[in-house]
Design a protein around this motif. Structure first.
Motif, PDB file in Angstrom:
ATOM      1  N   HIS A 109       4.158   5.502  -5.573  1.00  0.00           N
ATOM      2  CA  HIS A 109       4.106   5.557  -7.039  1.00  0.00           C
ATOM      3  C   HIS A 109       3.018   6.513  -7.517  1.00  0.00           C
ATOM      4  O   HIS A 109       3.183   7.186  -8.550  1.00  0.00           O
ATOM      5  CB  HIS A 109       3.874   4.159  -7.605  1.00  0.00           C
ATOM      6  CG  HIS A 109       5.098   3.286  -7.543  1.00  0.00           C
ATOM      7  ND1 HIS A 109       6.255   3.576  -8.228  1.00  0.00           N
ATOM      8  CD2 HIS A 109       5.362   2.150  -6.845  1.00  0.00           C
ATOM      9  CE1 HIS A 109       7.166   2.650  -7.998  1.00  0.00           C
ATOM     10  NE2 HIS A 109       6.657   1.777  -7.144  1.00  0.00           N
ATOM     11  N   GLU A 111       3.953   1.477  -1.146  1.00  0.00           N
ATOM     12  CA  GLU A 111       4.587   1.590  -2.455  1.00  0.00           C
ATOM     13  C   GLU A 111       3.607   2.136  -3.487  1.00  0.00           C
ATOM     14  O   GLU A 111       3.979   2.963  -4.331  1.00  0.00           O
ATOM     15  CB  GLU A 111       5.107   0.224  -2.904  1.00  0.00           C
ATOM     16  CG  GLU A 111       6.330  -0.248  -2.119  1.00  0.00           C
ATOM     17  CD  GLU A 111       6.764  -1.637  -2.517  1.00  0.00           C
ATOM     18  OE1 GLU A 111       5.994  -2.308  -3.243  1.00  0.00           O
ATOM     19  OE2 GLU A 111       7.860  -2.054  -2.113  1.00  0.00           O
ATOM     20  N   GLU A 112       2.354   1.690  -3.391  1.00  0.00           N
ATOM     21  CA  GLU A 112       1.348   2.202  -4.334  1.00  0.00           C
ATOM     22  C   GLU A 112       1.117   3.697  -4.131  1.00  0.00           C
ATOM     23  O   GLU A 112       0.973   4.454  -5.092  1.00  0.00           O
ATOM     24  CB  GLU A 112       0.036   1.429  -4.145  1.00  0.00           C
ATOM     25  CG  GLU A 112       0.111  -0.010  -4.653  1.00  0.00           C
ATOM     26  CD  GLU A 112      -1.159  -0.779  -4.372  1.00  0.00           C
ATOM     27  OE1 GLU A 112      -2.029  -0.234  -3.629  1.00  0.00           O
ATOM     28  OE2 GLU A 112      -1.307  -1.903  -4.881  1.00  0.00           O
ATOM     29  N   ARG A 113       1.086   4.126  -2.843  1.00  0.00           N
ATOM     30  CA  ARG A 113       0.919   5.557  -2.572  1.00  0.00           C
ATOM     31  C   ARG A 113       2.101   6.355  -3.101  1.00  0.00           C
ATOM     32  O   ARG A 113       1.944   7.426  -3.685  1.00  0.00           O
ATOM     33  CB  ARG A 113       0.762   5.794  -1.063  1.00  0.00           C
ATOM     34  CG  ARG A 113      -0.587   5.415  -0.513  1.00  0.00           C
ATOM     35  CD  ARG A 113      -0.838   6.113   0.824  1.00  0.00           C
ATOM     36  NE  ARG A 113       0.191   5.810   1.804  1.00  0.00           N
ATOM     37  CZ  ARG A 113       0.115   4.815   2.674  1.00  0.00           C
ATOM     38  NH1 ARG A 113      -0.954   4.025   2.688  1.00  0.00           N
ATOM     39  NH2 ARG A 113       1.081   4.603   3.540  1.00  0.00           N
ATOM     40  N   GLU A 120       0.829  -1.204   0.000  1.00  0.00           N
ATOM     41  CA  GLU A 120       0.000   0.000   0.000  1.00  0.00           C
ATOM     42  C   GLU A 120       0.869   1.261   0.000  1.00  0.00           C
ATOM     43  O   GLU A 120       0.587   2.227  -0.709  1.00  0.00           O
ATOM     44  CB  GLU A 120      -0.908  -0.012   1.229  1.00  0.00           C
ATOM     45  CG  GLU A 120      -1.888   1.153   1.273  1.00  0.00           C
ATOM     46  CD  GLU A 120      -2.759   1.118   2.514  1.00  0.00           C
ATOM     47  OE1 GLU A 120      -3.442   2.126   2.775  1.00  0.00           O
ATOM     48  OE2 GLU A 120      -2.749   0.095   3.228  1.00  0.00           O
TER      49      GLU A 120
END
Length: 612
Positions: free
Chosen positions: A276, A272-274, A270
């Motif tokens: 990116h 890493e997604e934020r 989560e």
């Protein structure tokens, strides 16, 4: 006729010869004892067992050939045998032989273990006459048993100590046979309640008839599964293997709780997604670059689309360059100082220019800090386009310059007029004889003096905020002010060390006005002390004198502009100047003991011992 007696005696002698032949040649030790348990015979094999000859052994007492524990066991057995012999009654059913395990002392000082089987010797009428014993060396067996026991204890220690849950299950009935403490803790149920229960109730969520191993034939090897616990389902990494115990087939299940790890992985994904999402959609250019062995900015590892637009380079060409190569020549000259401050503070902000592909220069503000990726340290730099801000600052600077020029011209015109008017007033004093007119002229002179003083304050007030803020060495500034001040007999003590403050350069006026305030209003002041001390909020810079001080009722409006008093304007000026530099001032002195002005300086705009 003694023929039959002779034949019987011969038969007895032949039987005894056969008996001795057998006793003398077997590996086990055969011995006999009388009714008082005193040895009457021992076979030669005792030498191989203990090192003693039969004659030597027969002379030994029981406590000499046995260890203390074994001797006590023999005494207890002897009492039982003597009780039977003492009874002297024939028994229709012979009692079972006594079997003892005794530890013997050998002639060389070592010990051996032996199994001793003791049986009663009975006469022709069945009456007890003594005992016969057979002693067999079981040292190797005892060592093997001890080794097995140690091995079992060692294995049990491991099973009880590991953090992996272990469960043994009967594959036919799915009954839990055994569990280790780790499995008890994970499941949240005690061993007594688990053993004998069906595994579907406490461990596996599969329904009866749908066991993944026994019913569906699935291999469970380091597989992610769910564990049923009293606190709810938990994620586990599970392995099931067949195991044989005492000729019976069982299933050995081992599992570790990976719930926390799974949650951490989910949080990481989560995060890493934020990242990116921010990286891709940021309005600022973002660069991730390496640090060279010499500690300088290295090759760009990654950059977002805004960085591509900012530099005019393609992503492929951008990641081939170093961070210094995409900026103007000014940055490499400052890069060492920038990296030193980054290493010291962990983050830095500075302004530079991006050298675009088309040759133009783009002013940017760079905010950089360290970032860890796969155990390697990088620098992540956010580069913001400040070209619009620079244009606005330039326009504002030009407007201020024009306004300042107009103010200067106007100020000089007014100052010249006031100076001329004061000259005329001074000349008219010699031409007027009337006392009333002289008083009017004196009042005019005082008014012009005040106007002249107010004009000086106005000039200083106009200079406020005109010059960019800079690091000011307070000790040097105070030394310069004191060299020009006329303080008479007032002693000044400066105790600020090598303090530097990031502020408007006209801060020197603050202390000039504070010194004037002491001279004019301190009356009995003989001493001024300027010091500083750090607080949780920053730094307190204190200005103290030992004059008459300020009444409490005057402190509330002390820093407000009071028309008609020059002092009111100067303190008002001090307050505003400090406010421009994000500082505060208050008066905390005691009336009658002197003033104490405390200047509050927040963290980040002061430092000690820096000369760069």
């Amino acid at each position: 006729d003694i023929t039959d007696r002779k034949r019987a005696e011969a038969a007895v002698r032949e039987s005894e010869r056969h008996y001795h032949l057998l006793a003398d040649n077997v590996s086990d030790v055969i011995w006999t004892a009388g009714r008082e348990m005193d040895l009457t015979y021992i076979s030669p094999s005792v030498t191989a067992l203990t090192g003693y000859t039969p004659e030597e052994f027969l002379r030994l007492k029981a406590d000499e050939c046995l260890t203390p524990d074994s001797f006590q066991r023999l005494i207890a057995s002897r009492e039982e045998v003597l009780a039977r012999i003492g009874a002297g009654q024939p028994e229709t059913v012979p009692p079972a032989p006594q079997v003892l395990e005794l530890e013997y002392r050998c002639k060389n000082g070592s010990t051996i273990w032996a199994e001793v089987v003791i049986s009663l010797i009975r006469g022709s009428e069945g009456e007890p006459q003594g005992v016969i014993g057979v002693t067999r060396d079981i040292t190797e067996r005892k060592l093997a048993e001890a080794a097995l026991k140690n091995s079992e204890e060692y294995l049990q220690t491991i099973i009880n100590g590991v953090q992996t849950g272990l469960v043994i299950i009967d594959p036919r009935t799915h009954t839990i046979i055994d569990v280790n403490p780790a499995a008890e803790r994970m499941i949240g149920v005690g061993r007594d309640k688990l053993i004998g229960s069906i595994c579907h109730k406490y461990i596996c969520p599969a329904e009866a008839g749908s066991c993944p191993v026994t019913d569906l034939g699935q291999a469970v090897d380091n597989s992610e599964r769910t564990l049923i616990t009293v606190h709810g389902p938990r994620s586990i990494l599970k392995t099931v293997v067949p195991a044989e115990f005492s000729g019976e087939q069982y299933l050995l299940e081992s599992f570790i709780d990976i719930t926390d790890r799974k949650r951490a992985e989910e949080r990481l994904i989560e995060s890493e997604e934020r990242f990116h999402l921010i990286f891709r959609n940021s309005n600022d250019a973002i660069y991730l670059f390496e640090i060279t062995a010499s500690g300088m900015p290295g090759r760009i590892v990654d950059a977002n689309e805004v960085a591509v637009l900012q530099t005019g380079l393609t992503k492929e060409n951008l990641v081939k360059k170093t961070f210094l190569e995409i900026h103007t020549h000014e940055l490499p000259t400052k890069s060492r100082a920038i990296m030193m401050e980054l290493l010291t503070k962990g983050q830095i902000r500075f302004e530079t220019e991006v050298q675009r592909r088309d040759g133009t220069k783009l002013p940017v503000e760079v905010s950089a800090q360290f970032a860890k990726l796969n155990q390697k340290t990088y620098v992540i730099a956010i580069s913001r386009d400040i070209s619009r801000r620079k244009r606005e600052e330039r326009a504002l600077r030009i407007a201020n310059q024009k306004l300042q020029l107009m103010n200067i011209v106007a100020w000089h015109d007014i100052q010249n007029k006031v100076t001329g008017l004061r000259g005329y007033v001074e000349l008219s004093k010699d031409l007027v004889t009337d006392e009333t007119m002289k008083k009017f002229i004196q009042s005019e002179e005082e008014a012009l003096k005040v106007i002249h003083q107010q004009l000086q304050y106005t000039k200083e007030y106009q200079e406020m905020g005109v010059h960019p803020q800079e690091w000011v060495n307070l000790h040097q500034t105070l030394r310069m002010i004191l060299s020009l001040a006329e303080l008479g007999s007032i002693q000044v003590i400066v105790d600020v060390g090598d303090l530097e403050v990031y502020c408007d350069p006209v801060i020197a006026k603050v202390f000039s006005h504070l010194l004037d305030n002491t001279k004019i209003h301190g009356k009995k002041a003989t001493r001024i002390h300027i010091s500083c001390r750090e607080t949780p909020d920053g730094l307190t810079l204190a200005y103290e004198d030992d004059g008459v001080g300020i009444a409490d009722e005057q402190k509330k409006e002390l820093f407000m502009r009071n028309v008609g008093t020059t002092t009111g304007f100067s303190l008002f000026f001090i307050h505003d100047l400090l406010e421009v530099s994000e500082m505060t001032i208050r008066e905390t002195g005691v009336c009658g003991q002197g003033v104490r002005f405390e200047i509050g300086i927040p963290r980040g705009i002061y430092r000690f011992g820096r000369n760069d």
